[in-house]
Scaffold this motif. Structure first.
Motif, short mmCIF file in Angstrom:
data_model
loop_
_atom_site.label_atom_id
_atom_site.label_comp_id
_atom_site.label_asym_id
_atom_site.label_seq_id
_atom_site.Cartn_x
_atom_site.Cartn_y
_atom_site.Cartn_z
N ILE A 4 -10.25 -35.80 10.16
CA ILE A 4 -11.39 -35.30 9.42
C ILE A 4 -10.96 -35.38 8.04
O ILE A 4 -9.85 -34.55 7.67
CB ILE A 4 -11.79 -33.82 10.00
CG1 ILE A 4 -12.23 -34.02 11.41
CG2 ILE A 4 -12.73 -33.28 8.98
CD1 ILE A 4 -12.33 -32.89 11.90
N ALA A 6 -10.85 -33.69 4.85
CA ALA A 6 -10.98 -32.06 3.98
C ALA A 6 -11.22 -32.37 2.70
O ALA A 6 -10.46 -32.92 1.82
CB ALA A 6 -9.83 -31.22 4.46
N ALA A 22 -18.94 -29.36 4.80
CA ALA A 22 -17.55 -29.52 4.29
C ALA A 22 -16.58 -28.73 4.26
O ALA A 22 -15.52 -28.93 4.67
CB ALA A 22 -17.71 -30.36 2.56
N ALA A 25 -15.41 -28.75 7.89
CA ALA A 25 -14.66 -29.60 8.21
C ALA A 25 -13.03 -29.29 7.78
O ALA A 25 -12.28 -29.50 8.41
CB ALA A 25 -15.36 -30.76 7.74
N ARG A 26 -13.18 -28.71 6.75
CA ARG A 26 -11.84 -28.45 6.06
C ARG A 26 -10.90 -27.43 6.97
O ARG A 26 -9.76 -27.52 7.05
CB ARG A 26 -11.98 -27.68 4.68
CG ARG A 26 -10.55 -27.73 3.94
CD ARG A 26 -10.88 -27.00 2.53
NE ARG A 26 -10.97 -25.44 2.92
CZ ARG A 26 -11.74 -24.61 2.06
NH1 ARG A 26 -12.47 -25.32 1.19
NH2 ARG A 26 -11.76 -23.42 2.31
N ALA A 29 -9.19 -29.54 9.51
CA ALA A 29 -8.44 -30.61 9.20
C ALA A 29 -6.94 -30.62 9.26
O ALA A 29 -6.33 -31.60 8.85
CB ALA A 29 -8.98 -31.03 7.79
N PHE A 186 -19.09 -28.00 13.77
CA PHE A 186 -18.30 -28.23 15.05
C PHE A 186 -19.11 -27.93 16.15
O PHE A 186 -19.99 -27.32 15.96
CB PHE A 186 -16.80 -27.09 14.85
CG PHE A 186 -17.18 -25.74 14.98
CD1 PHE A 186 -17.08 -25.06 16.09
CD2 PHE A 186 -17.54 -25.04 13.76
CE1 PHE A 186 -17.43 -23.73 16.02
CE2 PHE A 186 -17.62 -23.69 13.83
CZ PHE A 186 -17.84 -23.09 15.07
N ASP A 219 -15.77 -37.70 16.01
CA ASP A 219 -15.42 -37.18 14.69
C ASP A 219 -15.97 -35.70 14.51
O ASP A 219 -15.86 -35.36 13.38
CB ASP A 219 -16.34 -38.01 13.68
CG ASP A 219 -17.71 -38.15 13.63
OD1 ASP A 219 -18.21 -37.55 14.78
OD2 ASP A 219 -18.45 -38.38 12.71
N ILE A 220 -16.34 -34.92 15.37
CA ILE A 220 -16.71 -33.81 15.23
C ILE A 220 -15.79 -32.80 16.00
O ILE A 220 -15.23 -33.20 17.16
CB ILE A 220 -18.11 -33.43 15.93
CG1 ILE A 220 -18.73 -32.03 15.73
CG2 ILE A 220 -18.12 -33.42 17.42
CD1 ILE A 220 -19.57 -32.05 14.09
#
Length: 281
Positions: A4, A6, A22, A25-26, A29, A186, A219-220
């Motif tokens: 992922i 970040a 975003a 996601a960080r 990551a 997520f 990708d999740i």
């Protein structure tokens, strides 16, 4: 899970040019994530503010903030009692948004609201999503909304750059793939049947549930919650997923220590983060 990307950390909060999705996601990551939960306003809003900052400093990768609600159907007795204590003190949704504004001046840790549909519905779904974006809330979790009915709340969140997080459970069966394909931020994997609360043993085959999500959507991130209380349990769940979510064990510490809860909770978060970080990717 695939890598992922970040975004770079930015100070501030709502003013930072980073979407909520975003920032979520960080949180995942840099390795296995630890996600603590607290009920806003228990024991009071000032203590909640200090808790969020202390948990971030102790290593929390994302913090879930519970907005008090009178009928939290997914919660066990520990979090139910925290909701009632906060409501008895008059905590409102507007006050929770004000709390987030104060928190955002002190930390850029990703934040997610976990509450029930009546809260954003009464506030107005579009207005609620806009306030989340303005104040710096990155994600929304509504455990009482079936996936098929999520768009009433997910669409306004999406328009404001806020991730609407979906849950999958052992009873999701053939719906797991559908939920995963449309997931944002997520996937919240529910480890146990029933309500939240610490459990001695987690009997669900969480690894198989997570694997189904990953086959549908590589990708999740997948984080596991419900029932986790010890570092050993957190490590076991992180070993088969991307992170562990803990609520009742932290809320119990808050109930035990009251306004003096910040250091005990921070110590607990440090231990739990260390446990999940020790798990190899």
């Amino acid at each position: 899970m695939s890598s992922i990307q970040a975004p770079a950390a930015q100070p501030g909060g709502a003013s930072a040019a980073v979407s909520g999705a975003a920032r979520v996601a960080r949180a995942f990551a840099s390795g296995k994530a630890f996600v603590p939960f607290v009920t806003c306003g228990d024991p009071d809003l000032e203590t909640t503010e200090e808790l969020v900052v202390a948990m971030a400093e102790a290593g929390a990768d994302l913090v879930e903030l519970g907005i008090p609600f009178s009928d939290p159907t997914a919660e066990g007795p520990v979090i139910q009692a925290a909701n009632l204590r906060a409501l008895a003190k008059g905590v409102t949704t507007d006050q929770v948004f004000e709390l987030v504004e104060r928190v955002r001046k002190r930390t850029d840790v990703p934040l997610a609201f976990m509450t029930y549909a009546n809260v954003p519905f009464s506030f107005g779904a579009e207005r609620f999503a806009r306030r989340m974006a303005e104040t710096g809330v990155d994600a929304l979790i509504l455990p009482d909304i079936p996936f098929e009915e999520k768009e009433e709340f997910a669409a306004p969140c999406r328009a404001e750059g806020v991730a609407f997080v979906s849950l999958v459970a052992p009873t999701s069966h053939e719906r797991v793939e559908m939920i995963a394909r449309e997931a944002e931020g997520f996937v919240y994997c529910v480890s146990s049947l029933g309500v939240t609360g610490a459990r001695e043993n987690i009997a669900t085959d969480v690894a198989a549930l997570v694997e189904r999500v990953r086959r549908a959507r590589s990708d999740i991130p997948c984080a596991v919650g419900f029932g986790i209380a010890t570092p050993e349990q957190a490590a076991a769940m992180a070993a088969v997923s991307d992170g562990a979510i803990v609520g009742s064990a932290i809320v119990r510490l808050v109930a035990e220590h009251g306004r003096a809860c910040v250091e005990p909770v921070a110590a607990y978060v440090r231990a739990m983060k260390a446990a999940v970080s020790a798990v190899e990717n």
